[in-house]
Design a protein around this motif. Structure first.
Motif, PDB file in Angstrom:
ATOM      1  N   CYS A  25       0.841  -1.191   0.000  1.00 34.87           N
ATOM      2  CA  CYS A  25       0.000   0.000   0.000  1.00 34.87           C
ATOM      3  C   CYS A  25       0.879   1.244   0.000  1.00 34.87           C
ATOM      4  CB  CYS A  25      -0.917   0.015   1.216  1.00 34.87           C
ATOM      5  SG  CYS A  25      -2.217  -1.242   1.175  1.00 34.87           S
ATOM      6  N   SER A  26       0.366   2.308  -0.598  1.00 39.63           N
ATOM      7  CA  SER A  26       1.152   3.507  -0.805  1.00 39.63           C
ATOM      8  C   SER A  26       0.375   4.742  -0.383  1.00 39.63           C
ATOM      9  CB  SER A  26       1.544   3.619  -2.286  1.00 39.63           C
ATOM     10  OG  SER A  26       2.266   4.795  -2.551  1.00 39.63           O
ATOM     11  N   SER A  27       1.092   5.750   0.083  1.00 38.50           N
ATOM     12  CA  SER A  27       0.459   7.023   0.446  1.00 38.50           C
ATOM     13  C   SER A  27       1.421   8.163   0.189  1.00 38.50           C
ATOM     14  CB  SER A  27       0.037   7.015   1.917  1.00 38.50           C
ATOM     15  OG  SER A  27       1.162   6.905   2.779  1.00 38.50           O
ATOM     16  N   VAL A  28       0.845   9.343  -0.050  1.00 38.84           N
ATOM     17  CA  VAL A  28       1.636  10.562  -0.211  1.00 38.84           C
ATOM     18  C   VAL A  28       0.956  11.668   0.567  1.00 38.84           C
ATOM     19  CG1 VAL A  28       2.577  12.260  -1.818  1.00 38.84           C
ATOM     20  CG2 VAL A  28       2.449   9.850  -2.501  1.00 38.84           C
ATOM     21  N   ASN A  29       1.694  12.344   1.439  1.00 39.01           N
ATOM     22  CA  ASN A  29       1.145  13.487   2.168  1.00 39.01           C
ATOM     23  C   ASN A  29       1.423  14.757   1.372  1.00 39.01           C
ATOM     24  OD1 ASN A  29      -0.136  14.308   4.809  1.00 39.01           O
ATOM     25  ND2 ASN A  29       1.596  15.718   4.722  1.00 39.01           N
ATOM     26  N   LEU A  30       0.367  15.457   0.976  1.00 37.30           N
ATOM     27  CA  LEU A  30       0.464  16.587   0.051  1.00 37.30           C
ATOM     28  C   LEU A  30       0.367  17.940   0.728  1.00 37.30           C
ATOM     29  CD1 LEU A  30      -1.949  15.212  -2.704  1.00 37.30           C
ATOM     30  CD2 LEU A  30       0.546  15.090  -2.693  1.00 37.30           C
ATOM     31  N   GLY A  31      -0.089  17.957   1.992  1.00 37.73           N
ATOM     32  CA  GLY A  31      -0.293  19.241   2.646  1.00 37.73           C
ATOM     33  C   GLY A  31      -0.350  19.095   4.143  1.00 37.73           C
ATOM     34  N   SER A  32      -0.237  20.219   4.819  1.00 39.56           N
ATOM     35  CA  SER A  32      -0.394  20.248   6.270  1.00 39.56           C
ATOM     36  C   SER A  32      -0.787  21.645   6.691  1.00 39.56           C
ATOM     37  CB  SER A  32       0.896  19.825   6.982  1.00 39.56           C
ATOM     38  OG  SER A  32       1.868  20.848   6.909  1.00 39.56           O
ATOM     39  N   THR A  33      -1.342  21.746   7.888  1.00 31.49           N
ATOM     40  CA  THR A  33      -1.734  23.056   8.403  1.00 31.49           C
ATOM     41  C   THR A  33      -0.520  23.952   8.593  1.00 31.49           C
ATOM     42  OG1 THR A  33      -3.659  22.087   9.495  1.00 31.49           O
ATOM     43  CG2 THR A  33      -2.919  24.219  10.309  1.00 31.49           C
ATOM     44  N   LYS A  34       0.630  23.374   8.922  1.00 31.45           N
ATOM     45  CA  LYS A  34       1.836  24.169   9.157  1.00 31.45           C
ATOM     46  C   LYS A  34       2.568  24.542   7.876  1.00 31.45           C
ATOM     47  CE  LYS A  34       3.490  24.980  12.744  1.00 31.45           C
ATOM     48  NZ  LYS A  34       3.335  26.165  13.624  1.00 31.45           N
ATOM     49  N   SER A  35       2.388  23.747   6.822  1.00 29.41           N
ATOM     50  CA  SER A  35       3.185  23.954   5.609  1.00 29.41           C
ATOM     51  C   SER A  35       2.395  24.432   4.412  1.00 29.41           C
ATOM     52  CB  SER A  35       3.904  22.644   5.227  1.00 29.41           C
ATOM     53  OG  SER A  35       4.738  22.201   6.260  1.00 29.41           O
ATOM     54  N   GLY A  36       1.083  24.292   4.422  1.00 28.81           N
ATOM     55  CA  GLY A  36       0.286  24.601   3.252  1.00 28.81           C
ATOM     56  C   GLY A  36       0.120  23.377   2.363  1.00 28.81           C
ATOM     57  N   ILE A  37      -0.191  23.599   1.093  1.00 32.76           N
ATOM     58  CA  ILE A  37      -0.463  22.501   0.161  1.00 32.76           C
ATOM     59  C   ILE A  37       0.486  22.599  -1.029  1.00 32.76           C
ATOM     60  CG2 ILE A  37      -2.189  21.376  -1.303  1.00 32.76           C
ATOM     61  CD1 ILE A  37      -4.342  22.730   0.420  1.00 32.76           C
ATOM     62  N   ASN A  38       1.156  21.502  -1.328  1.00 34.38           N
ATOM     63  CA  ASN A  38       2.045  21.420  -2.475  1.00 34.38           C
ATOM     64  C   ASN A  38       1.205  21.144  -3.719  1.00 34.38           C
ATOM     65  OD1 ASN A  38       3.922  20.778  -4.454  1.00 34.38           O
ATOM     66  ND2 ASN A  38       5.192  19.511  -3.104  1.00 34.38           N
ATOM     67  N   MET A  39       0.849  22.195  -4.440  1.00 31.62           N
ATOM     68  CA  MET A  39      -0.052  22.027  -5.575  1.00 31.62           C
ATOM     69  C   MET A  39       0.643  21.388  -6.783  1.00 31.62           C
ATOM     70  SD  MET A  39      -3.080  22.748  -4.710  1.00 31.62           S
ATOM     71  CE  MET A  39      -3.892  22.895  -6.312  1.00 31.62           C
TER      72      MET A  39
ATOM     73  N   ARG B  95       2.750  26.441  -4.530  1.00 29.71           N
ATOM     74  CA  ARG B  95       2.289  25.970  -3.227  1.00 29.71           C
ATOM     75  C   ARG B  95       1.282  26.936  -2.638  1.00 29.71           C
ATOM     76  NH1 ARG B  95       4.866  26.392   1.983  1.00 29.71           N
ATOM     77  NH2 ARG B  95       6.672  27.334   0.981  1.00 29.71           N
ATOM     78  N   ILE B  96       0.195  26.415  -2.100  1.00 32.77           N
ATOM     79  CA  ILE B  96      -0.756  27.237  -1.349  1.00 32.77           C
ATOM     80  C   ILE B  96      -0.181  27.455   0.042  1.00 32.77           C
ATOM     81  CG2 ILE B  96      -3.074  27.366  -0.372  1.00 32.77           C
ATOM     82  CD1 ILE B  96      -4.064  25.678  -2.700  1.00 32.77           C
ATOM     83  N   PRO B  97       0.024  28.697   0.463  1.00 30.76           N
ATOM     84  CA  PRO B  97       0.650  28.935   1.769  1.00 30.76           C
ATOM     85  C   PRO B  97      -0.207  28.441   2.924  1.00 30.76           C
ATOM     86  CG  PRO B  97       0.681  30.921   0.397  1.00 30.76           C
ATOM     87  CD  PRO B  97      -0.241  29.945  -0.264  1.00 30.76           C
ATOM     88  N   ALA B  98       0.447  28.220   4.053  1.00 32.58           N
ATOM     89  CA  ALA B  98      -0.255  27.800   5.265  1.00 32.58           C
ATOM     90  C   ALA B  98      -1.220  28.900   5.706  1.00 32.58           C
ATOM     91  CB  ALA B  98       0.748  27.503   6.373  1.00 32.58           C
TER      92      ALA B  98
END
Length: 452
Positions: free
Chosen positions: A145-159, A442-445
């Motif tokens: 199984c595979s997963s990728v974390n694309l965003g976080s509240t502290k870092s924003g979203i890697n678009m 990137r969408i900022p935090a």
């Protein structure tokens, strides 16, 4: 201390209400397997996993037989491969996925998670290699199984990564087209992923964790539904108290299993994840709980409020039962794995937009949702972006596990069997978000992320 008497008190729940230990997951750190040569790296990873987890399945079955409670899955999670393999000199990590698959088969687990990358703020070379390897890796292995974390509240979203996911998911669907695009069911993207999650497809063993840990996920939607039947028509305070008391009992069961597994395997106890995870079996459904609360069909007005009540009170009851509640802990709403959710889609009560609203207050997000095989890459990326935004703004974990079922269209369904169930093909909005997704960057935090 948890007494064995408490386990004996759960007999009725097991026999009549589908109570089970959904998974015992052993997390394993593979950072010490680092090597420039991919063959040596794979050998080291295989050897460590098979040594650490050689008794995981037998101990799980032993505890299950002793206490008379089913343990549905035995699983393994590892350090995100993109981190552990960062020194490997290779153009593809597919050989690593195949080594993980061999290790899973050797020890007899149901799934192995951690073919993963954390790219919420940017991508390293290792991250890019892993992500590009996902379609082939998931279509040529059985248990990875595979997963990728694309965003976080502290870092924003890697678009940039969000955009890439649309392509990766479509490619995975195509390469596993002969098996209902099953590869996509083993892949999930996150915002604010948790490193002690025992549930697949998103489980991985965080770098901040011990060398190994035992994490247990307990589930009992049928138990909650039965408890609510006894207070039908009562006020909301009574409803909430009933859910809390039931969650307490369920979590105590998980606590005992975790302690026993930890002691017998000689591996530290990590967390109890008290998420209510449904199965395709009748009576083991989150949707049926919502209906018992007074909603005629999931998706009707009031559904989001009902899910919010359930999620909050499951957590409240659980944290009184264990000092180590973690993972995701709440209520899952996977469509294909819940008979009531499937019925709601089929009768027109539930659509993707309502699911998105429900994910604001439940665990995870758009989960095990099948869409037409010709859905565009940018539409898939747009659905992902919406979920990532919900997670980022609300400081919660959200996720997307979406299956563009190759060759299928609305009105058809795709069946995988087992816990993955059957998914009706859901319609998607036909209007384009291509120009939005193609902006890149990137969408900022959000402003409320600055809490230092």
């Amino acid at each position: 201390m948890v007494s064995r008497q408490e386990i004996r008190m759960t007999n009725r729940m097991v026999t009549n209400e589908n109570l089970d230990v959904r998974t015992i997951t052993m997390g394993i750190n593979i950072m010490d397997c680092a090597d420039e040569d991919i063959t040596r790296f794979c050998d080291k990873v295989y050897d460590k996993i098979t040594k650490k987890a050689e008794k995981l399945v037998s101990v799980g079955e032993e505890i299950s037989a002793e206490f008379g409670v089913p343990v549905v899955n035995k699983r393994i999670s590892i350090t995100p491969v993109a981190i552990a393999a960062s020194s490997v000199r290779a153009d593809s990590f597919v050989p690593i996925a195949k080594a993980l698959d061999r290790a899973a088969k050797t020890v007899g687990v149901n799934f192995i998670g951690g073919f993963s990358a954390l790219v919420q703020k940017g991508m390293t070379r290792s991250d890019e290699i892993l992500i590009d390897s996902i379609p082939e890796a998931l279509s040529t292995t059985d248990y990875v199984c595979s997963s990728v974390n694309l965003g976080s509240t502290k870092s924003g979203i890697n678009m940039d990564a969000v955009k890439k996911m649309g392509h990766i998911i479509k490619q995975t669907a195509y390469l596993s087209r002969d098996n209902g695009s099953l590869g996509c069911a083993k892949f999930v993207v996150f915002c604010n992923s948790t490193s002690d999650n025992p549930f697949m497809a998103g489980a991985y063993h965080g770098v901040e964790e011990a060398d190994a840990a035992i994490n247990v996920g307990v589930s009992g939607p049928g138990v909650v539904k039965t408890a609510l039947e006894e207070v039908r028509g009562e006020d909301f305070e009574t409803l909430c108290e009933t859910v809390k008391r039931t969650a307490f009992k369920i979590t105590r069961l998980g606590q005992l299993f975790a302690q026993e597994a930890s002691a017998r395997l000689g591996v530290p106890f990590g967390i109890i994840d008290l998420s209510l995870a449904p199965t395709p079996a009748r009576g083991d459904s989150i949707a049926e709980i919502v209906q018992e609360m007074g909603i005629e069909q999931v998706g009707a007005p009031g559904t989001t409020a009902a899910i919010a009540i359930l999620n909050d009170n499951v957590k409240k009851g659980g944290i009184m039962a264990s000092s180590y509640v973690g993972g995701l802990s709440g209520a899952f709403i996977p469509v294909s794995e819940d008979s009531g959710m499937i019925e709601a889609v089929q009768c027109g009560s539930l659509n993707i937009e309502k699911l998105e609203a429900m994910t604001c207050v439940c665990s995870v997000g758009i989960d095990m949702v099948a869409v037409p095989g010709d859905t565009s890459e940018t539409t898939i990326s747009g659905i992902i972006a919406d979920e990532m935004a919900i997670g980022m703004i609300n400081a919660k974990t959200t996720a997307v596990r979406i299956i563009p079922a190759y060759g299928k269209t609305v009105g058809e369904s795709v069946a995988w069997g087992g816990l993955l169930g059957t998914a009706p093909i859901m319609s998607v909005n036909k209007f384009s978000c291509e120009d939005f997704i193609n902006r890149g960057g990137r969408i900022p935090a959000p402003v409320h992320s600055f809490k230092n």
